[in-house]
Design an enzyme around this catalytic site. Structure first.
Site: not given
Length: 219
Positions: A23, A85, A168-169, A171
């Site tokens: 990314n 992570d 994303f995720g 959010d």
């Protein structure tokens, strides 16, 4: 933002750090913060050096998984490497989804399914008990084996419905304490980066780095 391929032979092994990501946005964010503490160091994404298999994340903590990914990048390239992570920790669920955030519903990266499972598990939970935080650990492993880690958190709570088009995720469900009334997905990228868990982890790691001799060269 496409990843430009880089010829490994053109890199100075003592002045290069590989970031275990494909990314480019993450690469830019890491370089912007750590570059101040490591002047003269070039940061390159692992994906710019070739195609590498992702290591199995067998750790039970964010620290363990960040180190696993950084170690794999060091082993694959021979360069010092950085990996992160991160995940969501929900108090009412005993810390779930935690290190399993990306695969909470069973399929890695299925954001819609993960969010649906989270809302289902929190069904009926009152606002006062929906406290949560995004956690991030950044691991830097130098070519000589030295390991440094930085930890960061973004405190907040879980909304009852998803809102917002950014990010994303989780959010769209996460309400940061720093931005009352807005989910993380309703923030601009600049607003998110200024309060994010990864930002705080990078600042923590940056504070541990000395400009002199911190490039990853063996000592």
């Amino acid at each position: 933002m496409a990843l430009e391929k880089i010829d490994v032979s053109a890199l100075d092994r003592e002045r290069t750090i590989v970031v275990a990501t494909g990314n480019m946005h993450k690469l830019v964010e890491i370089e912007a913060i750590l570059g101040k503490a490591l002047p003269g160091v070039r940061f390159v994404a692992l994906g710019q050096l070739g195609d590498f298999e992702d290591p199995e994340e067998t750790g039970t903590t964010f620290v363990e998984n960040a180190i696993i990914k950084a170690e794999a990048a060091v082993a694959a390239t021979g360069f010092s490497a950085i990996a992160d992570d991160s995940g969501l920790v929900v108090d009412a669920l005993g810390g779930e989804p935690g290190v399993y955030s990306a695969r909470y519903a069973g399929v890695h990266g299925d954001d819609a399914a993960n969010n649906a499972k989270l809302l289902d598990k929190l069904d009926g939970t009152p606002d006062a008990q929906r406290t949560a935080r995004f956690m991030s650990v950044i691991a830097l492993i130098r070519a000589n084996g030295e390991v440094l880690t930085g930890t960061g958190a973004c405190e907040g709570s879980i909304a009852h419905v998803a809102r917002g088009e950014h990010g994303f995720g989780y959010d769209p469900l996460f309400l940061p304490l720093d931005t009352p009334g807005k989910t993380m997905a309703e923030l601009t990228p600049e607003e998110k980066n200024a309060i994010s868990h990864r930002y705080h982890a990078l600042m923590d790691l940056s504070a541990q780095l000395a400009p002199e001799g911190a490039s990853g060269a063996e000592e």
